[in-house]
Design a protein around this motif. Sequence first.
Motif, mmCIF file in Angstrom:
data_model
loop_
_atom_site.group_PDB
_atom_site.id
_atom_site.type_symbol
_atom_site.label_atom_id
_atom_site.label_comp_id
_atom_site.label_asym_id
_atom_site.label_seq_id
_atom_site.Cartn_x
_atom_site.Cartn_y
_atom_site.Cartn_z
ATOM 1 N N LEU A 197 0.834 -1.204 0.000
ATOM 2 C CA LEU A 197 0.000 0.000 0.000
ATOM 3 C C LEU A 197 0.872 1.258 0.000
ATOM 4 C CD1 LEU A 197 -2.833 -1.015 2.518
ATOM 5 C CD2 LEU A 197 -3.096 -0.609 0.061
ATOM 6 N N ALA A 198 1.932 1.237 0.792
ATOM 7 C CA ALA A 198 2.841 2.390 0.820
ATOM 8 C C ALA A 198 3.531 2.576 -0.527
ATOM 9 C CB ALA A 198 3.870 2.199 1.938
ATOM 10 N N LEU A 199 3.920 1.476 -1.172
ATOM 11 C CA LEU A 199 4.558 1.555 -2.483
ATOM 12 C C LEU A 199 3.597 2.133 -3.521
ATOM 13 C CD1 LEU A 199 6.874 0.951 -4.433
ATOM 14 C CD2 LEU A 199 5.950 -1.381 -4.674
ATOM 15 N N ALA A 200 2.361 1.652 -3.514
ATOM 16 C CA ALA A 200 1.367 2.164 -4.466
ATOM 17 C C ALA A 200 1.125 3.652 -4.250
ATOM 18 C CB ALA A 200 0.055 1.383 -4.318
ATOM 19 N N ALA A 201 1.149 4.076 -2.993
ATOM 20 C CA ALA A 201 0.942 5.508 -2.713
ATOM 21 C C ALA A 201 2.109 6.339 -3.236
ATOM 22 C CB ALA A 201 0.760 5.719 -1.214
ATOM 23 N N GLU A 242 0.220 6.066 -9.219
ATOM 24 C CA GLU A 242 -0.179 5.762 -10.598
ATOM 25 C C GLU A 242 -1.694 5.676 -10.769
ATOM 26 O OE1 GLU A 242 3.362 2.778 -11.953
ATOM 27 O OE2 GLU A 242 2.020 2.100 -10.349
ATOM 28 N N CYS A 243 -2.404 5.556 -9.651
ATOM 29 C CA CYS A 243 -3.843 5.271 -9.728
ATOM 30 C C CYS A 243 -4.641 6.352 -8.994
ATOM 31 C CB CYS A 243 -4.149 3.906 -9.113
ATOM 32 S SG CYS A 243 -3.181 2.570 -9.861
ATOM 33 N N ASP A 244 -5.901 6.420 -9.342
ATOM 34 C CA ASP A 244 -6.816 7.338 -8.649
ATOM 35 C C ASP A 244 -7.507 6.663 -7.476
ATOM 36 O OD1 ASP A 244 -6.265 9.379 -10.443
ATOM 37 O OD2 ASP A 244 -7.766 8.660 -11.860
ATOM 38 N N VAL A 245 -7.541 5.335 -7.459
ATOM 39 C CA VAL A 245 -8.178 4.593 -6.367
ATOM 40 C C VAL A 245 -7.537 3.214 -6.297
ATOM 41 C CG1 VAL A 245 -10.024 3.674 -7.848
ATOM 42 C CG2 VAL A 245 -10.405 3.892 -5.384
#
Length: 410
Positions: free
Chosen positions: A195-199, A203-206
Amino acid sequence: MKDLLPQDGVAGTAVLSVGQLARSVRELLERRYPLLWVAGEISNLRPASSGHLYFVLKDEQAQVDCVMFRGRAAHLDWEPRDGLQVEARALVTLYEPRGRFQLNVEAMRRAGVGQLYERFLRLKDKLEREGLFAPQAKRAAPAHPRRIGVVTSLQAAALRDVLTTLARRNPSIPVIVYPVPVQGEGAGEKIARMLALAARRAECDVLLLVRGGGSIEDLWAFNEEAVARAIRACGIPVVVGVGHETDTTIADFAADCRAPTPTAAAELVSPSRAELLGRVLQLAARASRDVQRRLQYAMQRIDALARRLVHPADRMRVSRQLLVQLSARLASAAGRRLDGFGARLALARASLQGLDPGAVLARGYSITRDASGVVLRDATRVRVGETLTTTLASGWVQSEALRKGHDPSR
């Protein structure tokens, strides 16, 4: 059936069918174990649409499948949930169609809260006191995301469900999968790191954090404190869809939005392409109607202005006619005014003529003045022997006063 069973440890000569064997074992179990109370922890609870309850009753050493039919389950005055310690009054039996050992539960009462569920409640209370679940901290999922991220295991059936749903509803939205274990030792920490990496990648809105159903142990990674804090620290809205509709985890409380299933999570963040196209068609039709109405209003206004528009020659002709009418009215008014002035002038002339001394003299009167030119009105003002001048209607005469008096006859 007794004759078909082994006697004194010696194998019988009869050959049993599978059905006969299963039925024999069921009868033995039911005779050996009449209704009795069994204590354990509920796990993998699966309520059926028919109203029956299917679950596993377990302790540290073993577990057994259980079923509580609708007629019995309806008498419960509390809601069974995974992790609860219970005491079940059950009939030990064998489910013949599958050869499965199970308990048919006739009644059930709470014996206390299971250890995992107790940990769940403690962590929930702690994070709730910190304000981690506060509604005002929740972020709304975007109505029209440009890109959707999915945090789950690549082997999870939930991933296939999510991708299928997203492709069906709106295949034009790109999807990024962030693979991570969702079960087992250390899964919670790995989910938090992903989750921290995705934040950080932004790259995404959700983000969708999803996993299929399972027992409380299977879903325990989503009850880890690290996962809850990672969800709240994530700079992207997180939608959690874990397990079935009856499954509730700490991640559900921490999420910006909770969906009952992974499929529901996918539906929540993906606007239906068909609905969007329908909406676009509605807006286009409304815009067309608005434009058509405005054109009609403009044409009506043009017609109204055209009716008010007069050709210059017609305007000059009308103006010329108006000028002639006004000239005639002016001449008539001036004539009437002059006639009035003439009549008043004649009247004034007549009045003045009546006051003219010459007119009075013409009627036989005269004016007498003394030597100094003062008009005489009283005989006492005249001295005897004084020269007087009398003005007549035609000419004048001079005379001398011989005598005076007040008798008008003399």
